[in-house]
Design an enzyme around this catalytic site. Structure first.
Site, mmCIF file in Angstrom:
data_model
loop_
_atom_site.group_PDB
_atom_site.id
_atom_site.type_symbol
_atom_site.label_atom_id
_atom_site.label_comp_id
_atom_site.label_asym_id
_atom_site.label_seq_id
_atom_site.Cartn_x
_atom_site.Cartn_y
_atom_site.Cartn_z
ATOM 1 N N MET A 1 3.527 -20.565 21.653
ATOM 2 C CA MET A 1 4.714 -20.749 22.506
ATOM 3 C C MET A 1 5.308 -19.408 22.945
ATOM 4 O O MET A 1 5.614 -19.219 24.128
ATOM 5 C CB MET A 1 5.765 -21.564 21.744
ATOM 6 C CG MET A 1 7.046 -21.746 22.540
ATOM 7 S SD MET A 1 8.236 -22.824 21.751
ATOM 8 C CE MET A 1 8.859 -21.824 20.419
ATOM 9 N N SER B 1 11.203 -13.067 12.399
ATOM 10 C CA SER B 1 11.955 -14.321 12.401
ATOM 11 C C SER B 1 13.271 -14.130 11.666
ATOM 12 O O SER B 1 13.359 -13.299 10.746
ATOM 13 C CB SER B 1 11.126 -15.381 11.675
ATOM 14 O OG SER B 1 11.940 -16.453 11.267
ATOM 15 N N SER B 2 14.264 -14.937 12.014
ATOM 16 C CA SER B 2 15.570 -14.814 11.359
ATOM 17 C C SER B 2 15.514 -15.232 9.888
ATOM 18 O O SER B 2 16.461 -14.978 9.147
ATOM 19 C CB SER B 2 16.619 -15.639 12.097
ATOM 20 O OG SER B 2 16.248 -16.993 12.135
ATOM 21 N N LYS C 1 6.794 -11.570 7.072
ATOM 22 C CA LYS C 1 7.457 -10.967 8.234
ATOM 23 C C LYS C 1 8.187 -9.675 7.845
ATOM 24 O O LYS C 1 8.218 -8.708 8.617
ATOM 25 C CB LYS C 1 8.416 -11.974 8.891
ATOM 26 C CG LYS C 1 7.687 -13.122 9.583
ATOM 27 C CD LYS C 1 6.848 -12.592 10.735
ATOM 28 C CE LYS C 1 6.143 -13.658 11.528
ATOM 29 N NZ LYS C 1 5.277 -13.110 12.590
ATOM 30 N N HIS D 1 9.072 -27.611 14.239
ATOM 31 C CA HIS D 1 10.469 -27.275 13.992
ATOM 32 C C HIS D 1 11.346 -28.443 14.445
ATOM 33 O O HIS D 1 10.872 -29.396 15.050
ATOM 34 C CB HIS D 1 10.849 -26.003 14.750
ATOM 35 C CG HIS D 1 10.221 -24.767 14.180
ATOM 36 N ND1 HIS D 1 9.094 -24.203 14.703
ATOM 37 C CD2 HIS D 1 10.564 -24.001 13.111
ATOM 38 C CE1 HIS D 1 8.762 -23.144 13.991
ATOM 39 N NE2 HIS D 1 9.623 -22.991 13.022
ATOM 40 N N LYS E 1 11.201 -37.718 18.674
ATOM 41 C CA LYS E 1 11.751 -38.913 18.023
ATOM 42 C C LYS E 1 12.663 -39.683 18.971
ATOM 43 O O LYS E 1 12.607 -40.914 19.050
ATOM 44 C CB LYS E 1 12.535 -38.518 16.767
ATOM 45 C CG LYS E 1 11.661 -38.112 15.588
ATOM 46 C CD LYS E 1 12.541 -37.701 14.410
ATOM 47 C CE LYS E 1 11.717 -37.156 13.270
ATOM 48 N NZ LYS E 1 12.539 -36.719 12.134
HETATM 49 O O1 GFB Z 1 13.486 -26.158 12.461
HETATM 50 P P1 GFB Z 1 13.278 -26.357 11.021
HETATM 51 O O2 GFB Z 1 12.042 -27.075 10.625
HETATM 52 O O3 GFB Z 1 13.267 -24.998 10.253
HETATM 53 O O4 GFB Z 1 14.513 -27.211 10.433
HETATM 54 P P2 GFB Z 1 14.303 -23.979 9.554
HETATM 55 C C1 GFB Z 1 15.836 -26.901 10.743
HETATM 56 C C2 GFB Z 1 16.779 -27.938 10.152
HETATM 57 O O5 GFB Z 1 16.584 -29.174 10.850
HETATM 58 C C3 GFB Z 1 16.560 -28.264 8.670
HETATM 59 C C4 GFB Z 1 16.477 -30.247 9.920
HETATM 60 O O6 GFB Z 1 17.838 -28.449 8.059
HETATM 61 C C5 GFB Z 1 15.827 -29.590 8.704
HETATM 62 O O7 GFB Z 1 16.001 -30.375 7.541
HETATM 63 N N1 GFB Z 1 15.721 -31.341 10.527
HETATM 64 C C6 GFB Z 1 16.237 -32.566 10.810
HETATM 65 C C7 GFB Z 1 14.425 -31.370 10.861
HETATM 66 N N2 GFB Z 1 15.283 -33.382 11.299
HETATM 67 C C8 GFB Z 1 14.142 -32.656 11.349
HETATM 68 C C9 GFB Z 1 12.823 -32.965 11.776
HETATM 69 O O8 GFB Z 1 12.507 -34.082 12.198
HETATM 70 N N3 GFB Z 1 11.916 -31.954 11.705
HETATM 71 C C10 GFB Z 1 12.242 -30.703 11.247
HETATM 72 N N4 GFB Z 1 11.292 -29.772 11.228
HETATM 73 N N5 GFB Z 1 13.493 -30.396 10.811
HETATM 74 C C11 GFB Z 1 12.210 -22.498 9.731
HETATM 75 C C12 GFB Z 1 11.368 -21.752 8.739
HETATM 76 O O9 GFB Z 1 13.304 -22.916 9.005
HETATM 77 O O10 GFB Z 1 12.680 -21.713 10.788
HETATM 78 C C13 GFB Z 1 10.399 -20.866 9.374
HETATM 79 O O11 GFB Z 1 10.766 -22.668 7.850
HETATM 80 C C14 GFB Z 1 10.921 -20.144 10.599
HETATM 81 O O12 GFB Z 1 9.993 -19.946 8.431
HETATM 82 C C15 GFB Z 1 11.742 -21.025 11.507
HETATM 83 O O13 GFB Z 1 11.691 -19.040 10.213
HETATM 84 C C16 GFB Z 1 12.397 -20.271 12.636
HETATM 85 O O14 GFB Z 1 15.248 -23.404 10.552
HETATM 86 O O15 GFB Z 1 14.960 -24.586 8.364
#
Ligand code: GFB
Length: 320
Positions: free
Chosen positions: A27, A119-120, A152, A191, A199
């Site tokens: 991306m 990454s943050s 990172k 993410h 969804k």
């Molecule tokens: O975007 P995300 O997967 O990553 O999740 P992080 C962000 C927040 O969204 C978390 C919630 O609190 C998840 O529990 N969330 C709610 C969901 N519904 C969903 C869903 O259906 N899918 C996902 N994926 N999340 C990542 C890191 O952290 O951020 C990586 O794991 C990277 O290392 C990236 O740095 C930028 O923001 O929590």
């Protein structure tokens, strides 16, 4: 002159240069390739079949043959909170080896300038908000993504080490949570933004009464459209030559629940939002300070509403 102005004094124009975008199918990498069209440079890319970035000798041979003058290190193993938590070895090893191979080869074959993308999540879980660059290594990391974060952080340090030991112009940019066209919409590995778009869309199409959001919905996240991120990276490549990494953020954040409401609104899903509390929340908040980047003359221009609409359009295009 401020500290940042002093560091940015040596401009590096890209016109006419051979510029390698490592990770050009991802991306971020693909957005950088699109953005570079305006720079009148020669963009170099290598597909996976041509070059396996985890193999040191292959990377060296490719760089020796193609002789890039500048390189964007956008190649990485990335994923959302669950993927990070489930595959720690992959996220640590793949990212370490990919960045080490590229940065070392860039040094060996005299690449003039390298921009490494982090990454943050490199910052401590409970860093004071908004998080400034100086918060790095001041406290424990968020456990769900510490493996990726460690890789990172090592990438930032590797760039700094080559600067100090060999005077290389290797710099690092730390983007916040990114989203946009080209994102991964797989519900297990994505993410949050692409997951919510998918969804909400599927629930609307199937006439469902609710969608499920992971965790409590209370964590806050900052979201930057990938076209803005690509623009910021090109800007930094051209104007910045400091040792410190530079945050690339949007400037404000939103709770996951409010983001879900916004996505549902834009997609046109009117049902209920329910929570799956068996899934992790991750870090409570990671709003970055992007003051340093603002001082360097760059600010984002794509609003969250416009960015989500644009990403939804891109998702729909993947279905046809
Ligand atoms: O975007 P995300 O997967 O990553 O999740 P992080 C962000 C927040 O969204 C978390 C919630 O609190 C998840 O529990 N969330 C709610 C969901 N519904 C969903 C869903 O259906 N899918 C996902 N994926 N999340 C990542 C890191 O952290 O951020 C990586 O794991 C990277 O290392 C990236 O740095 C930028 O923001 O929590």
């Amino acid at each position: 002159m401020t500290h940042v102005e002093a560091q940015s004094a040596g401009a590096y124009p890209l016109a006419g240069k051979r510029v390698w975008v490592a990770g050009h199918r991802g991306m971020v990498g693909s957005a950088i390739v699109r953005r570079l069209v305006a720079e009148n440079c020669e963009v170099l890319t290598a597909g996976r079949k041509e070059l396996d970035l985890t193999r040191q000798q292959d990377v060296e041979a490719w760089v020796e043959k193609n002789r890039p003058q500048a390189a964007f290190v956008a190649a990485a193993k990335v994923g959302g909170i669950l993927a990070n938590d489930t595959y720690p070895a992959t996220f640590l090893y793949d990212n370490l080896i990919i960045e080490a191979n590229i940065i070392k080869a860039a040094h060996d074959f005299d690449v003039e300038k390298v921009l490494f993308l982090g990454s943050s999540c490199i910052y401590p879980k409970l860093a004071p908000q908004p998080i400034s660059e100086d918060a790095l290594l001041t406290g424990p990391l968020e456990p769900t993504n510490e493996w990726y974060a460690i890789a990172k952080i090592a990438g930032i340090k590797l760039c700094q080490a080559y600067r100090r030991q060999y005077g290389r112009d290797f710099i690092s940019a730390m983007p916040t949570n990114l989203y946009g066209p080209g994102d991964n919409f797989d519900l297990n590995s994505s993410h949050v933004m692409p997951a919510l778009i998918r969804k909400a869309h599927e629930a609307k199409e199937q006439g469902l009464s609710e969608i499920t959001v992971w965790g409590t919905g209370t964590p806050r996240r900052e979201f930057l459209h990938v076209e803005d991120c690509a623009d910021a990276c090109v800007h930094l490549m051209k104007v910045y030559s400091g040792e410190g990494h530079v945050n690339v953020g949007f400037g404000s954040d939103i709770t996951i629940l409010d983001l879900t409401r916004l996505v549902c609104d834009i997609v046109g899903f009117k049902g209920k939002i329910v929570h799956d509390l068996s899934k992790p929340d991750g870090t409570p908040r990671k709003l970055m300070s992007s003051e340093r980047l603002a001082e360097l003359g760059w600010r984002p221009s794509i609003s969250l509403e416009r960015g989500i609409a644009d990403t939804y359009k891109a998702f729909l295009a993947t279905l046809s």
